[in-house]
Design a protein around this motif. Structure first.
Motif, mmCIF file in Angstrom:
data_model
loop_
_atom_site.group_PDB
_atom_site.id
_atom_site.type_symbol
_atom_site.label_atom_id
_atom_site.label_comp_id
_atom_site.label_asym_id
_atom_site.label_seq_id
_atom_site.Cartn_x
_atom_site.Cartn_y
_atom_site.Cartn_z
ATOM 1 N N TRP B 93 0.914 -1.041 0.100
ATOM 2 C CA TRP B 93 0.150 0.130 -0.069
ATOM 3 C C TRP B 93 0.953 1.269 0.073
ATOM 4 C CZ3 TRP B 93 -5.023 0.614 -0.890
ATOM 5 C CH2 TRP B 93 -5.692 1.895 -0.505
ATOM 6 N N THR B 94 1.886 1.241 0.747
ATOM 7 C CA THR B 94 2.399 2.457 1.132
ATOM 8 C C THR B 94 3.487 2.810 -0.277
ATOM 9 O OG1 THR B 94 2.953 1.779 3.300
ATOM 10 C CG2 THR B 94 4.361 3.672 2.380
ATOM 11 N N LEU B 95 4.106 1.786 -0.856
ATOM 12 C CA LEU B 95 4.811 1.687 -1.916
ATOM 13 C C LEU B 95 4.079 2.256 -3.219
ATOM 14 C CD1 LEU B 95 7.253 -1.399 -1.753
ATOM 15 C CD2 LEU B 95 7.776 1.236 -1.200
ATOM 16 N N THR B 96 2.847 1.895 -3.292
ATOM 17 C CA THR B 96 1.920 2.032 -4.669
ATOM 18 C C THR B 96 1.215 3.492 -4.053
ATOM 19 O OG1 THR B 96 1.035 -0.127 -3.759
ATOM 20 C CG2 THR B 96 1.007 0.546 -6.212
ATOM 21 N N ARG B 97 0.842 3.593 -3.076
ATOM 22 C CA ARG B 97 -0.141 4.859 -2.978
ATOM 23 C C ARG B 97 0.674 6.151 -2.443
ATOM 24 N NH1 ARG B 97 -5.694 4.697 -2.828
ATOM 25 N NH2 ARG B 97 -6.274 3.272 -4.427
ATOM 26 N N TYR B 98 1.875 5.915 -2.301
ATOM 27 C CA TYR B 98 2.360 7.147 -1.569
ATOM 28 C C TYR B 98 3.809 7.577 -2.391
ATOM 29 C CZ TYR B 98 -0.763 6.647 2.322
ATOM 30 O OH TYR B 98 -1.704 6.645 3.170
ATOM 31 N N PHE B 100 7.296 9.244 -2.209
ATOM 32 C CA PHE B 100 8.409 9.890 -1.343
ATOM 33 C C PHE B 100 9.679 9.581 -1.738
ATOM 34 C CE2 PHE B 100 6.897 5.794 -0.150
ATOM 35 C CZ PHE B 100 8.137 5.132 -0.035
ATOM 36 N N PRO B 101 10.725 10.335 -1.401
ATOM 37 C CA PRO B 101 12.006 10.137 -1.867
ATOM 38 C C PRO B 101 12.404 8.651 -1.469
ATOM 39 C CG PRO B 101 11.930 12.037 -0.246
ATOM 40 C CD PRO B 101 10.483 11.633 -0.448
ATOM 41 N N GLY B 102 13.333 8.109 -2.476
ATOM 42 C CA GLY B 102 13.574 6.675 -2.369
ATOM 43 C C GLY B 102 12.720 5.529 -2.324
ATOM 44 N N ARG B 103 11.502 5.893 -3.103
ATOM 45 C CA ARG B 103 10.507 5.068 -3.187
ATOM 46 C C ARG B 103 10.897 3.877 -3.894
ATOM 47 N NH1 ARG B 103 5.778 3.858 -6.259
ATOM 48 N NH2 ARG B 103 6.597 5.508 -7.649
ATOM 49 N N ARG B 104 11.415 4.050 -5.138
ATOM 50 C CA ARG B 104 12.175 3.264 -5.984
ATOM 51 C C ARG B 104 13.020 2.409 -5.526
ATOM 52 N NH1 ARG B 104 11.102 3.735 -11.457
ATOM 53 N NH2 ARG B 104 9.628 5.189 -12.159
ATOM 54 N N LEU B 105 13.703 2.858 -4.719
ATOM 55 C CA LEU B 105 15.004 2.063 -4.149
ATOM 56 C C LEU B 105 14.427 1.085 -3.118
ATOM 57 C CD1 LEU B 105 18.099 2.113 -4.043
ATOM 58 C CD2 LEU B 105 17.949 3.244 -1.956
ATOM 59 N N LEU B 106 13.262 1.243 -2.236
ATOM 60 C CA LEU B 106 12.579 0.803 -1.396
ATOM 61 C C LEU B 106 12.112 -0.261 -1.836
ATOM 62 C CD1 LEU B 106 12.843 1.415 1.652
ATOM 63 C CD2 LEU B 106 10.576 2.194 1.453
ATOM 64 N N ASP B 107 11.258 -0.022 -3.009
ATOM 65 C CA ASP B 107 10.626 -0.976 -4.021
ATOM 66 C C ASP B 107 11.448 -2.376 -4.329
ATOM 67 O OD1 ASP B 107 7.873 -1.383 -4.871
ATOM 68 O OD2 ASP B 107 8.830 -1.342 -6.745
ATOM 69 N N ALA B 108 12.629 -1.699 -4.708
ATOM 70 C CA ALA B 108 13.712 -2.871 -5.054
ATOM 71 C C ALA B 108 14.196 -3.765 -4.164
ATOM 72 C CB ALA B 108 14.988 -2.047 -5.875
ATOM 73 N N PHE B 109 13.947 -3.035 -3.000
ATOM 74 C CA PHE B 109 14.535 -3.960 -1.760
ATOM 75 C C PHE B 109 13.999 -5.144 -1.489
ATOM 76 C CE2 PHE B 109 16.973 -0.096 0.679
ATOM 77 C CZ PHE B 109 18.255 -0.438 -0.008
#
Lengths: 320, 287
Positions: B93-98, B100-109
């Protein structure tokens, strides 16, 4: 294919010999080259002893096996027929060019005051040892404790069993292999004492620092005889028979014996080893698997097979 | 769009003529591929244990040590999948709906547990949670033990199962329209009502798929668990370890026997999950 110069010779071995064969192999290659003029490439494979035996049974093309226990080579012999049944008589010293034993590694200063096997059974002592069901080294540990019990209680099996059971009750972890247990004890800081191969204990001292651990030698322990054998069936098919036999015989030469002692194993011919290498090895009274337990096949069946003594010891643990 | 494991509702019937040719070829390929890669190895497994017969399998299953390990494996895998379900949903939810800086990196993690050799995961987790590790030491001070207990198994299974939930739920969340929430809000629904009655129902099939995948992966997990579980019989011994123990004694029949039992239980569990999924699809309909 006929014997070809330059064909690789594969030695399938177990985990704690990694450092040893890294030094033996170049020495043999140089020796072979000097004698025959042939260049031989040597490959070594290391993993748990039982897993390695299974790999050879399932078709791993080993020319030579150097494993932790005779039972593993016996299994290859009976299941594949690639090694004759009397393999252990083909080489000196029960086909063991080096021996070792089981000792205790404790934290510096020995805070729990561990001196002998019976101290491992005391309440409040956390013992680290691998699982005899999955580790060849762990089976030596178990037999070490059992042989000590038999000696102490003058052959009383029931009392021996109680002692060994108390020791295993003190084990918070049973790793699947000897290296895993060393890491649990030395790196994770778990437990008061590690039951270990003598050479593995010395390696741990070297690796993690003698200021952190010390080796305690029990007065009585088991003589561990890791055997070696040529896998005739494979070596013949690859045209490597001659060089494979030369390889296992090389292990008994003064040159190899000196390397063996340097790697904390007990050489079959100590006169060839450097004095300071021998001096570090503590004096221990040994009993052998053959004499005390009637050989590996019998010990394996009685203690470690399904429904054997080890299963029994664990069974009576209440499930939490 | 529904969960990615199911064919769309406008999939063609078996014999219906299609504008795009090649069905026969692709269907044949599908059968061959599945047969060779999946069904054949599984059939070999069943065949190798078939010498035991049904009663032989039953005796293996009720052997106390095997029964204890099966119970450990399946119950902890189930619990881990539930935890992954909850936290996977939040992460997705957080990764798709918000933004924020570094989202793509977090998504890759999120995918890292997929890529990591499981033994590496097990060793790092054991190092972290061991009584002298970064997490383990403060926990040991308050007398909580994670590594070398059943909790250790749970930690490992939660770790390796998380990406399954996140990756199955994410595409569905990104397709949920914000207008739906706004409409629900303007019609007077509370935030909780909106979440429970508008947002969750279309997510349920995907969540169940993610749950099933995480559960199945947890059941079969070996590498990451044996380093952190302690492997004490009747307490923290997992069924895959017993399989290795049997192999160590050259008992191929016994090993494949346990494997077949696990396969059967997993199959039944996945079947039940699929039935619930089909039911929820009917109940909540398509988005």
């Amino acid at each position: 294919m006929s014997a070809q110069a330059g064909q690789a010779l594969l030695n399938v071995s177990y985990d704690p010999t990694r450092e040893l064969y890294k030094q033996i192999n170049p020495a043999f290659a140089a020796d072979w080259k000097a004698k025959t003029g042939e260049t031989i490439e040597l490959q070594a494979s290391h993993a748990g002893s039982g897993a390695q035996a299974r790999a050879v049974i399932d078709g791993l093309n080993a020319d030579v096996v150097t494993l932790a226990l005779a039972a593993d080579i016996d299994a290859i012999a009976t299941k594949t027929g690639k090694i004759p049944a009397d393999w252990q008589k083909r080489l000196p010293n029960n086909a063991s060019p080096y021996t070792s034993t089981i000792v205790f590694l404790v934290r510096k200063g020995n805070p729990k005051g561990i001196k002998d096997w019976s101290d491992l059974a005391k309440p409040g002592v956390a013992v680290i040892t691998p699982n005899p069901k999955t580790s060849g080294g762990a089976r030596w540990n178990f037999l070490g404790a059992w042989g000590y019990g038999l000696d102490k209680f003058k052959g009383d099996e029931a009392k021996t069993k109680d002692l060994v059971k108390a020791i295993y009750k003190n084990a918070p972890v049973l790793d699947t292999g000897a290296r895993g247990s060393t890491i649990t004890f030395a790196q994770r800081g778990l437990g008061d004492v590690l039951i270990a191969w003598e050479n593995e204990a010395f390696l741990a001292l070297q690796e993690f620092g003698a200021d952190k651990f010390e080796i305690i030698a029990p007065k009585l322990s088991v003589l561990a005889e890791p055997p070696v054998a040529v896998v005739d069936g494979n070596a013949e098919a690859k045209g490597n028979k001659k060089v494979a036999e030369a390889y296992v015989n090389f292990l008994y030469t003064p040159q190899a014996q000196a390397i063996i002692a340097k790697n904390f194993y007990r050489p079959a011919h100590p006169e060839a080893a450097a004095k300071e290498d021998l001096k570090r090895l503590p004096k221990i009274e040994f009993f052998t698997v053959d004499k005390t337990f009637g050989g590996w096949a019998a010990a394996q069946k009685k203690f470690f097979a399904d429904g054997g003594v080890f299963d029994d010891i664990q069974k009576q643990e209440p499930a939490k | 769009m529904t969960s990615p494991t199911f064919a769309g509702r406008n999939a063609r019937r078996f014999k219906a003529p299609s504008v795009i040719p090649g069905f026969g070829l692709t269907f044949g390929y599908t059968l061959l591929y599945l047969g060779l890669v999946v069904l054949f190895p599984l059939a070999t497994l069943v065949w190798r244990s078939s010498g035991l017969g049904f009663s032989g399998l039953y005796h293996i299953a009720i052997e106390p040590r095997v029964a204890a390990s099966l119970q450990t494996t399946f119950s902890i895998a189930f619990l881990a999948a539930i935890i992954d379900l909850i936290f996977g949903l939040i992460v997705a939810w957080t990764l798709t709906r918000y933004d924020f800086p570094g989202r793509r990196l977090l998504d890759a993690f999120v995918d890292l547990p997929f890529a990591l050799p499981t033994a590496v995961a097990g060793i790092s987790l054991a190092a972290l949670y061991a009584p002298n590790g970064w997490f383990g030491a403060p926990l040991a001070d308050i007398d909580v033990k994670i590594a070398f207990t059943r909790w250790g198994i749970l930690v490992a299974l939660v770790f390796i199962g998380l990406p399954f939930v996140v990756r199955t739920v994410q595409p569905i969340i990104s397709e949920l329209e914000v207008e739906l929430e706004e409409a629900s809000g303007t019609l007077g629904a509370s935030r909780l009502q909106t979440v429970v009655r508008v947002l969750l129902p279309p997510l349920v099939p995907a969540l169940l798929t993610g749950f099933a995948l995480a559960f199945a992966r947890g059941v079969g997990e070996y590498g990451s668990v044996i380093f952190i579980s302690g492997n004490i019989a009747y307490v923290s011994e997992i069924a895959p370890l017993l399989i290795v123990v049997k192999l160590e004694q050259y008992d191929y029949a016994g090993a494949t026997g346990i494997a077949t039992i696990m396969l059967a239980i997993s199959f039944i569990a996945l079947l039940v999950i699929n039935l619930i999924q089909a039911w929820s699809r009917k109940r909540f309909g398509h988005v």
